[in-house]
Write a protein that holds these residues in place. Structure first.
Motif, PDB file in Angstrom:
ATOM      1  N   PHE A  61      10.024 -21.198   4.947  1.00  0.00           N
ATOM      2  CA  PHE A  61       9.326 -20.169   5.865  1.00  0.00           C
ATOM      3  C   PHE A  61      10.338 -19.739   7.010  1.00  0.00           C
ATOM      4  O   PHE A  61      10.645 -20.870   7.568  1.00  0.00           O
ATOM      5  CB  PHE A  61       8.106 -20.469   6.082  1.00  0.00           C
ATOM      6  N   ASN A  62      10.555 -18.499   6.891  1.00  0.00           N
ATOM      7  CA  ASN A  62      11.604 -18.013   8.157  1.00  0.00           C
ATOM      8  C   ASN A  62      10.712 -16.799   8.751  1.00  0.00           C
ATOM      9  O   ASN A  62      10.334 -15.783   7.880  1.00  0.00           O
ATOM     10  CB  ASN A  62      12.963 -17.707   7.631  1.00  0.00           C
ATOM     11  N   GLN A  63      10.281 -16.859   9.924  1.00  0.00           N
ATOM     12  CA  GLN A  63       9.444 -15.755  10.474  1.00  0.00           C
ATOM     13  C   GLN A  63      10.225 -14.464  10.698  1.00  0.00           C
ATOM     14  O   GLN A  63       9.764 -13.263  10.077  1.00  0.00           O
ATOM     15  CB  GLN A  63       8.876 -16.143  11.938  1.00  0.00           C
ATOM     16  N   LYS A  64      11.400 -14.363  11.010  1.00  0.00           N
ATOM     17  CA  LYS A  64      12.147 -13.274  11.101  1.00  0.00           C
ATOM     18  C   LYS A  64      12.295 -12.529   9.537  1.00  0.00           C
ATOM     19  O   LYS A  64      12.367 -11.306   9.591  1.00  0.00           O
ATOM     20  CB  LYS A  64      13.547 -13.516  11.795  1.00  0.00           C
ATOM     21  N   SER A  65      12.654 -13.353   8.826  1.00  0.00           N
ATOM     22  CA  SER A  65      12.720 -12.762   7.314  1.00  0.00           C
ATOM     23  C   SER A  65      11.613 -12.427   6.845  1.00  0.00           C
ATOM     24  O   SER A  65      11.290 -11.289   6.248  1.00  0.00           O
ATOM     25  CB  SER A  65      13.348 -13.927   6.299  1.00  0.00           C
ATOM     26  N   HIS A  66      10.445 -12.837   6.919  1.00  0.00           N
ATOM     27  CA  HIS A  66       9.185 -12.640   6.650  1.00  0.00           C
ATOM     28  C   HIS A  66       8.902 -11.309   7.336  1.00  0.00           C
ATOM     29  O   HIS A  66       7.958 -10.353   6.405  1.00  0.00           O
ATOM     30  CB  HIS A  66       8.169 -13.778   6.899  1.00  0.00           C
ATOM     31  N   ASP A  67       8.868 -11.160   8.592  1.00  0.00           N
ATOM     32  CA  ASP A  67       8.662  -9.877   9.327  1.00  0.00           C
ATOM     33  C   ASP A  67       9.372  -8.729   8.671  1.00  0.00           C
ATOM     34  O   ASP A  67       8.769  -7.646   8.581  1.00  0.00           O
ATOM     35  CB  ASP A  67       8.828  -9.842  10.834  1.00  0.00           C
ATOM     36  N   LYS A  68      10.687  -8.833   8.225  1.00  0.00           N
ATOM     37  CA  LYS A  68      11.377  -8.069   7.855  1.00  0.00           C
ATOM     38  C   LYS A  68      10.692  -7.508   6.196  1.00  0.00           C
ATOM     39  O   LYS A  68      10.816  -6.235   6.124  1.00  0.00           O
ATOM     40  CB  LYS A  68      12.980  -8.460   7.598  1.00  0.00           C
ATOM     41  N   LYS A  69      10.401  -8.564   5.651  1.00  0.00           N
ATOM     42  CA  LYS A  69       9.821  -8.214   4.250  1.00  0.00           C
ATOM     43  C   LYS A  69       8.508  -7.212   4.306  1.00  0.00           C
ATOM     44  O   LYS A  69       8.370  -6.439   3.745  1.00  0.00           O
ATOM     45  CB  LYS A  69       9.695  -9.426   3.497  1.00  0.00           C
ATOM     46  N   VAL A  70       7.723  -7.797   5.328  1.00  0.00           N
ATOM     47  CA  VAL A  70       6.309  -7.059   5.668  1.00  0.00           C
ATOM     48  C   VAL A  70       6.535  -5.474   5.977  1.00  0.00           C
ATOM     49  O   VAL A  70       6.039  -4.726   5.671  1.00  0.00           O
ATOM     50  CB  VAL A  70       5.625  -7.929   6.613  1.00  0.00           C
ATOM     51  N   ASN A  71       7.473  -5.466   6.970  1.00  0.00           N
ATOM     52  CA  ASN A  71       7.891  -4.080   7.348  1.00  0.00           C
ATOM     53  C   ASN A  71       8.253  -3.191   5.924  1.00  0.00           C
ATOM     54  O   ASN A  71       8.161  -2.002   6.133  1.00  0.00           O
ATOM     55  CB  ASN A  71       8.779  -4.014   8.526  1.00  0.00           C
ATOM     56  N   PHE A  72       9.061  -3.749   5.376  1.00  0.00           N
ATOM     57  CA  PHE A  72       9.784  -2.969   4.170  1.00  0.00           C
ATOM     58  C   PHE A  72       8.396  -2.851   3.226  1.00  0.00           C
ATOM     59  O   PHE A  72       8.273  -1.553   2.998  1.00  0.00           O
ATOM     60  CB  PHE A  72      10.745  -3.881   3.356  1.00  0.00           C
ATOM     61  N   TYR A  73       7.588  -3.577   3.109  1.00  0.00           N
ATOM     62  CA  TYR A  73       6.458  -3.262   1.927  1.00  0.00           C
ATOM     63  C   TYR A  73       5.608  -2.269   2.798  1.00  0.00           C
ATOM     64  O   TYR A  73       4.996  -1.259   2.239  1.00  0.00           O
ATOM     65  CB  TYR A  73       5.718  -4.594   1.784  1.00  0.00           C
ATOM     66  N   LYS A  74       5.444  -2.162   4.024  1.00  0.00           N
ATOM     67  CA  LYS A  74       4.520  -1.372   4.911  1.00  0.00           C
ATOM     68  C   LYS A  74       5.097  -0.098   4.738  1.00  0.00           C
ATOM     69  O   LYS A  74       4.537   1.159   4.366  1.00  0.00           O
ATOM     70  CB  LYS A  74       4.200  -1.713   6.213  1.00  0.00           C
ATOM     71  N   ARG A  75       6.425  -0.027   4.942  1.00  0.00           N
ATOM     72  CA  ARG A  75       7.316   1.481   4.664  1.00  0.00           C
ATOM     73  C   ARG A  75       6.834   1.969   3.372  1.00  0.00           C
ATOM     74  O   ARG A  75       6.882   3.296   3.195  1.00  0.00           O
ATOM     75  CB  ARG A  75       8.696   1.224   5.053  1.00  0.00           C
ATOM     76  N   ILE A  76       7.254   1.104   2.320  1.00  0.00           N
ATOM     77  CA  ILE A  76       7.190   1.565   0.941  1.00  0.00           C
ATOM     78  C   ILE A  76       5.751   2.167   0.476  1.00  0.00           C
ATOM     79  O   ILE A  76       5.447   3.053   0.040  1.00  0.00           O
ATOM     80  CB  ILE A  76       7.723   0.622  -0.067  1.00  0.00           C
ATOM     81  N   LEU A  77       5.058   1.020   0.978  1.00  0.00           N
ATOM     82  CA  LEU A  77       3.504   1.483   0.492  1.00  0.00           C
ATOM     83  C   LEU A  77       3.143   2.852   1.312  1.00  0.00           C
ATOM     84  O   LEU A  77       2.259   3.598   0.778  1.00  0.00           O
ATOM     85  CB  LEU A  77       2.516   0.509   1.127  1.00  0.00           C
ATOM     86  N   THR A  78       3.315   3.005   2.582  1.00  0.00           N
ATOM     87  CA  THR A  78       3.277   4.297   3.412  1.00  0.00           C
ATOM     88  C   THR A  78       3.820   5.482   2.846  1.00  0.00           C
ATOM     89  O   THR A  78       3.167   6.455   2.534  1.00  0.00           O
ATOM     90  CB  THR A  78       3.346   4.091   4.709  1.00  0.00           C
ATOM     91  N   LYS A  79       5.154   5.159   2.195  1.00  0.00           N
ATOM     92  CA  LYS A  79       5.823   6.380   1.846  1.00  0.00           C
ATOM     93  C   LYS A  79       5.103   6.934   0.281  1.00  0.00           C
ATOM     94  O   LYS A  79       5.028   8.116   0.444  1.00  0.00           O
ATOM     95  CB  LYS A  79       7.217   6.025   1.380  1.00  0.00           C
ATOM     96  N   TYR A  80       4.514   6.046  -0.319  1.00  0.00           N
ATOM     97  CA  TYR A  80       3.945   6.475  -1.558  1.00  0.00           C
ATOM     98  C   TYR A  80       2.475   6.429  -1.588  1.00  0.00           C
ATOM     99  O   TYR A  80       1.889   6.731  -2.387  1.00  0.00           O
ATOM    100  CB  TYR A  80       4.275   5.356  -2.642  1.00  0.00           C
ATOM    101  N   LYS A  81       2.062   6.583  -0.227  1.00  0.00           N
ATOM    102  CA  LYS A  81       0.694   6.932   0.158  1.00  0.00           C
ATOM    103  C   LYS A  81      -0.506   5.916  -0.623  1.00  0.00           C
ATOM    104  O   LYS A  81      -1.466   6.199  -1.245  1.00  0.00           O
ATOM    105  CB  LYS A  81       0.235   8.349  -0.334  1.00  0.00           C
ATOM    106  N   VAL A  82      -0.004   4.527  -0.701  1.00  0.00           N
ATOM    107  CA  VAL A  82      -0.919   3.571  -1.464  1.00  0.00           C
ATOM    108  C   VAL A  82      -1.949   3.323  -0.388  1.00  0.00           C
ATOM    109  O   VAL A  82      -1.425   2.786   0.846  1.00  0.00           O
ATOM    110  CB  VAL A  82       0.105   2.276  -1.810  1.00  0.00           C
ATOM    111  N   LYS A  83      -3.015   2.988  -0.817  1.00  0.00           N
ATOM    112  CA  LYS A  83      -4.140   2.750   0.058  1.00  0.00           C
ATOM    113  C   LYS A  83      -4.584   1.185  -0.178  1.00  0.00           C
ATOM    114  O   LYS A  83      -5.078   0.554   0.819  1.00  0.00           O
ATOM    115  CB  LYS A  83      -5.357   3.516   0.072  1.00  0.00           C
ATOM    116  N   SER A  84      -4.545   0.887  -1.518  1.00  0.00           N
ATOM    117  CA  SER A  84      -5.048  -0.453  -1.660  1.00  0.00           C
ATOM    118  C   SER A  84      -4.112  -1.259  -2.524  1.00  0.00           C
ATOM    119  O   SER A  84      -3.074  -0.801  -3.257  1.00  0.00           O
ATOM    120  CB  SER A  84      -6.249  -0.153  -3.070  1.00  0.00           C
ATOM    121  N   VAL A  85      -3.893  -2.457  -2.079  1.00  0.00           N
ATOM    122  CA  VAL A  85      -3.018  -3.405  -2.680  1.00  0.00           C
ATOM    123  C   VAL A  85      -3.513  -4.655  -3.140  1.00  0.00           C
ATOM    124  O   VAL A  85      -4.789  -5.342  -2.699  1.00  0.00           O
ATOM    125  CB  VAL A  85      -2.143  -3.972  -1.457  1.00  0.00           C
TER     126      VAL A  85
END
Length: 66
Positions: free
Chosen positions: A19-43
């Motif tokens: 586990f690496n917090q910086k790497s994890h935060d980067k991945k979470v931000n990527f997922y949030k961007r993609i989910l928002t871009k495609y208007k995903v509401k449920s995961v």
């Protein structure tokens, strides 16, 4: 019934392996961007483990299941 591939004893180590917090935060931000871009509401996170991705997505107001 105990199976030969029972990993129940390894759960205490699961979250600390690699586990690496910086790497994890980067991945979470990527997922949030993609989910928002495609208007995903449920995961639905299959095999979510300890929920390291689900909790930040829940905080970002996504409807989550894992």
């Amino acid at each position: 019934m105990v199976m030969d591939n029972d990993f129940s004893g390894s759960s205490e180590y699961y979250g600390s392996l690699g586990f690496n917090q910086k790497s994890h935060d980067k991945k979470v931000n990527f997922y949030k961007r993609i989910l928002t871009k495609y208007k995903v509401k449920s995961v639905l996170d299959l095999g979510c483990g300890n929920g390291l991705y689900l909790f930040p997505l829940k905080m970002a107001k996504f409807d989550i299941e894992g």
